[in-house]
Structure formats: structure tokens, C-alpha cells
Design an enzyme around this catalytic site. Structure first.
Site, PDB file in Angstrom:
ATOM      1  N   HIS A  28       7.316   6.678   0.302  1.00  0.00           N
ATOM      2  CA  HIS A  28       7.963   5.367   0.382  1.00  0.00           C
ATOM      3  C   HIS A  28       8.395   4.804  -0.980  1.00  0.00           C
ATOM      4  O   HIS A  28       8.044   3.708  -1.391  1.00  0.00           O
ATOM      5  CB  HIS A  28       7.192   4.349   1.241  1.00  0.00           C
ATOM      6  N   HIS A  82      -7.959   3.135   7.696  1.00  0.00           N
ATOM      7  CA  HIS A  82      -6.684   2.579   7.225  1.00  0.00           C
ATOM      8  C   HIS A  82      -5.575   3.019   8.179  1.00  0.00           C
ATOM      9  O   HIS A  82      -5.455   4.207   8.488  1.00  0.00           O
ATOM     10  CB  HIS A  82      -6.430   3.082   5.803  1.00  0.00           C
ATOM     11  N   GLU A  84      -2.239   2.983   7.881  1.00  0.00           N
ATOM     12  CA  GLU A  84      -0.924   3.482   7.443  1.00  0.00           C
ATOM     13  C   GLU A  84      -0.721   4.907   7.974  1.00  0.00           C
ATOM     14  O   GLU A  84      -1.679   5.660   8.173  1.00  0.00           O
ATOM     15  CB  GLU A  84      -0.802   3.436   5.905  1.00  0.00           C
ATOM     16  N   ASP A  86       0.192   7.736   6.963  1.00  0.00           N
ATOM     17  CA  ASP A  86      -0.301   8.966   6.326  1.00  0.00           C
ATOM     18  C   ASP A  86      -1.747   9.263   6.749  1.00  0.00           C
ATOM     19  O   ASP A  86      -2.244  10.354   6.505  1.00  0.00           O
ATOM     20  CB  ASP A  86      -0.166   8.927   4.795  1.00  0.00           C
ATOM     21  N   HIS A 148      -5.451  -0.865   1.046  1.00  0.00           N
ATOM     22  CA  HIS A 148      -4.104  -1.164   0.629  1.00  0.00           C
ATOM     23  C   HIS A 148      -3.321  -2.046   1.607  1.00  0.00           C
ATOM     24  O   HIS A 148      -2.315  -2.644   1.254  1.00  0.00           O
ATOM     25  CB  HIS A 148      -3.419   0.200   0.433  1.00  0.00           C
ATOM     26  N   ASP A 167      -7.629   4.571   0.698  1.00  0.00           N
ATOM     27  CA  ASP A 167      -6.683   4.689  -0.428  1.00  0.00           C
ATOM     28  C   ASP A 167      -7.347   4.438  -1.795  1.00  0.00           C
ATOM     29  O   ASP A 167      -6.897   4.977  -2.815  1.00  0.00           O
ATOM     30  CB  ASP A 167      -5.538   3.681  -0.261  1.00  0.00           C
ATOM     31  N   TYR A 195      -1.044   6.125  -9.258  1.00  0.00           N
ATOM     32  CA  TYR A 195      -1.360   5.635  -7.914  1.00  0.00           C
ATOM     33  C   TYR A 195      -1.713   4.143  -7.968  1.00  0.00           C
ATOM     34  O   TYR A 195      -1.229   3.337  -7.166  1.00  0.00           O
ATOM     35  CB  TYR A 195      -2.542   6.442  -7.337  1.00  0.00           C
ATOM     36  N   HIS A 228      -6.825  10.375  -0.451  1.00  0.00           N
ATOM     37  CA  HIS A 228      -5.855  11.198  -1.186  1.00  0.00           C
ATOM     38  C   HIS A 228      -6.551  11.752  -2.434  1.00  0.00           C
ATOM     39  O   HIS A 228      -7.295  11.032  -3.101  1.00  0.00           O
ATOM     40  CB  HIS A 228      -4.660  10.377  -1.683  1.00  0.00           C
TER      41      HIS A 228
HETATM   42 FE1  FEO Z   1      -1.931   3.033   2.332  1.00  0.00          FE
HETATM   43 FE2  FEO Z   1      -2.575   6.398   1.962  1.00  0.00          FE
HETATM   44  O1  FEO Z   1      -1.950   4.844   2.799  1.00  0.00           O
END
Ligand code: FEO
Length: 401
Positions: A28, A82, A84, A86, A148, A167, A195, A228
Site C-alpha cells: 500500500h 489484527h 488488516e 495481510d 496499527h 505489526d 517499517y 512480519h
Molecule cells: Fe497493519 Fe501487517 O498489517
């Protein structure tokens, strides 16, 4: 679901079952130049529990890793730390395959997941500081809104002393290594910083509050397992220190010069400003927009005390690539910056005034109205640029002490 992918054991009863995305370069708008991982974790408790999933196209890779430990249909609980995509993109497919007894998310997470998917399965909301028995183990949950997204929370497995931090403390880095001490320190700092700058910088006050409140929670932490990048098992103190620095955003004696140029005039001005800054004792990074991505610029700005932005005037306006980076930076809400604007023009010359307005709206402390040069900067204009660099250096040195 059938595949050759294997889980990686990270503690006595916990496995990494995520996916490695070597090819992604655009997350994104964030340039992920080293790819990324989507980490998911399998807890082999009495109630077998999956913590987070992966981006949708990697669902089978994840299920294959799960299958290397246990038949996926034996998963009892799924926790979404989370919402989101991903981390929940694969959730509908995983629910279809697993038919879990229960799926959990924070109160806001339930809303976000329900807005994204038309699921038959009900999602059970978890309150802040609620605990969940897995039989022989317990998970507890701490809501971390805006780190996040509003739904974000972290999960803590007391029996194995693991904080699943979604995140937070993550980075976009595709590697076959799963742990921090297997990766060069410089790469960890660079990617964790990038990040933070691109994902967490706007929420720095919340990060500071979270870091300040951690000791009071009295958590014994052996592993920090983000969604991540690598799992922190040796150097968590290091990323804690980096986060403390990045969240504080104290000015440093570093400046970033960001500019676009049409016929080399604004480029010449940038180079003259750089000389003034250097003479004034400030380290400079010049980032021409033809060759610098906005996400690298955000990282440089986070680590700097000054930002100087240059644009030629085009059609009574700012050059489009400069507008792009200003819009992006404004959203990231950097703090405590000193700065100035500069640029060349042919006839109308609006760009520098517009840049000043834009920098003010970001909260940048401007040292002057900036420098404009007509068509091609002559010696006098370039000397004015050198003086502008020196003025920024002086202001910065006063602030840095
Ligand atoms: Fe806020 Fe890795 O997604």
C-alpha cells in the site's frame, strides 16, 4: 492445502506457520525492497490455537505448514490479533478448511472482519486484558488500538513467555531465517526503522505510552513474535531502544533535501543548500525524487532534524512528485522538524510559497520564506542557497544543543 511447506518450531509448543513473500515490492504505497513475511503461529495446547493467518494468496502455504504438525481440522481456536488483509486475507479459506470451534478478535476486530467478509462463523469479541484458557495454557490479550489499526491487540502466552505482537516490532523482510540473531544488525535496524517510519510514526505517542506501560504488566518475555519479519529472541532490548528513540522524534543534526527538477536549476539549488548545511556542521542526505521512493524519504525524515523541499513551478503549481511526497509525509505526522523551501521558476513562481504552506501544515519550523531563482540560479542565487543551508544548520544546532 497439500504442499511441501514445513512449520518451524519456535518454542516447546509453538510453531511458525507463516508465509514468505519474496516478490512483493509495493505494500500500500510502501516500497518493500526486501519483500516480506506474513507470520502466523500455531500453539499446540489442549485447545490447538492458530494466531493470525496470512495474505489470501498464501493460504495454502500456511495450511501446508500447519499440516506438517497437525491435521488443520484439529485447530480449535483462531485468534485474529489484527484485521488488516495481510493477516486475515486467508481467514475465510482457513475457516472453511478448519471449521474451528471459535474465532476470536478484539471488539473492533470483530467489526472490521465482519465488514471485510461475509462469514457464517461468528467472531467472539475479546476485551482488553481478557484471558482465554487453552486447557493446559492461557492466552491473555492487551488491546493496542491504532498500532496499527483500531482493532489491533497483542496476545501473551504466559506458559512459554511469548508475546505475539502483530505489526508492532515487525519489519518487511523476506528471509529463510526466522530469528533476529540470524540476521545482520544493520539490516534489522534499517528495515525495522523503515517499517516504523512508514507504519507507526503517526502513532508515536501511543507507542511511547505502550512502552512506558510495559514494565507495569510484569510480563516475562522470552520471545516477541511479530506478524512480519524475524522473531525476537536475542535482541528485543535493541528494538525496544530503537522504538523509544523513533517515538520520541528528538531533532538530530541531520538534514534531508528532497526535490524535483525540470531543467537542472532546482538540482543546482539543492546542491548549494547542501554545502551550506555541511559547512554548518549538519550531515546531509540529498534525495532527488527521480530516484528516491517516498517510503525511503519517510525513513530519512524520521531520523533527521531538518527537511528542505525544492520544486520548480509548473503550471502555477508544485511539481507532482513533490506533491506526492508532501501528502505522504503529512499523513505520517513527523514532529520537531526545522526546514525551508526552495525552487526555480520561469514567470509566475508560485511553488516556493505553496511549499511553505505545505511545510507549515506539517508543523515544520521554517527558518525563512525560502529561496526562489529565476530560470537558472546565478552565483548570487546559489550563495543565497548556501546561506539558507547555514541558517537551517544554526537553528538545528540551537535545538540539538
Ligand atoms: Fe497493519 Fe501487517 O498489517
Amino acid at each position: 492445502m497439500i504442499g511441501p511447506f514445513k512449520a518451524v518450531k519456535i518454542s516447546e509448543h509453538v510453531y511458525w506457520v507463516g508465509a514468505i513473500d519474496w516478490g512483493i515490492r509495493n505494500f500500500h504505497g510502501y516500497e518493500t525492497s526486501r519483500g516480506t513475511t506474513y507470520n502466523a503461529y500455531l500453539v499446540m495446547a489442549d485447545k490447538v490455537t492458530l494466531i493470525d493467518t496470512v495474505k489470501a494468496p498464501f493460504a495454502d502455504e500456511m495450511l501446508s505448514r500447519v499440516a506438517s504438525v497437525i491435521e488443520p481440522s484439529r485447530i480449535d481456536y483462531i485468534i485474529s490479533n489484527h484485521a488488516e488483509m495481510d493477516h486475515t486475507g486467508a481467514l475465510p479459506r482457513v475457516i472453511d478448511v478448519v471449521h474451528p470451534e471459535k474465532v476470536f478478535a478484539s471488539v473492533m476486530g470483530v467489526k472490521a472482519i465482519e465488514r471485510h467478509f461475509d462469514l457464517d462463523t461468528e467472531i467472539t469479541p475479546l476485551k482488553n486484558e481478557e484471558s482465554l484458557s487453552l486447557g493446559n495454557m492461557n492466552l491473555s490479550f492487551i488491546h493496542t488500538p491504532m498500532l496499527h489499526w483500531p482493532d489491533s491487540m497483542v496476545s501473551y502466552l504466559a506458559e512459554e513467555e511469548i508475546l505475539f505482537s502483530q505489526d508492532a516490532f515487525g519489519m518487511h523482510l523476506a528471509t529463510t531465517e526466522r530469528f533476529d540473531d540470524e540476521i545482520e544488525r544493520e539490516i534489522l535496524e534499517e528495515e525495522a526503522g523503515k517499517y516504523y517510519a512508514n507504519i507507526l510514526l503517526p502513532f508515536s505517542q501511543l507507542v511511547s505510552r505502550l512502552l512506558g506501560g510495559l514494565p507495569a504488566l510484569n510480563l516475562r518475555i522470552k520471545l516477541v513474535a511479530p506478524d512480519h519479519g524475524p522473531i525476537w529472541r536475542s535482541c528485543f532490548d535493541r528494538i525496544l531502544k530503537w522504538y523509544t528513540t523513533w517515538a520520541a522524534q528528538k531533532p538530530t543534526k541531520k538534514a534531508v533535501i528532497i526535490y524535483a527538477t525540470m531543467w537542472n536549476s532546482t538540482n543546482l539549488m539543492a546542491r548549494a543548500i547542501s554545502d551550506g548545511l555541511t559547512e554548518g556542521g549538519v550531515a546531509v542526505k540529498i534525495m532527488p525524487l527521480d530516484s528516491s521512493h517516498r517510503s525511503d524519504i519517510a525513513t530519512a525524515v524520521m531520523n533527521a532534524g531538518a527537511v528542505l523541499i525544492g520544486s520548480p513551478t509548473i503550471n502555477n503549481n508544485i511539481f507532482p512528485s513533490v506533491m506526492d511526497v508532501l501528502t505522504y509525509l503529512k499523513g505520517l505526522k513527523p514532529k520537531n522538524l526545522t526546514g525551508a523551501a526552495f525552487g526555480s521558476f520561469g514567470w509566475s513562481g508560485e511553488a516556493v510559497g505553496l511549499l511553505n504552506e505545505s511545510l507549515k501544515s506539517i508543523g515544520v519550523d521554517l527558518v525563512s520564506d525560502g529561496v526562489k531563482a529565476n530560470y537558472v540560479p546565478d552565483l548570487a542565487a546559489l550563495e543565497e542557497c548556501v546561506l539558507l543551508g547555514k541558517a537551517v544548520a544554526e537553528r538545528l544546532k540551537e535545538k540539538c544543543g
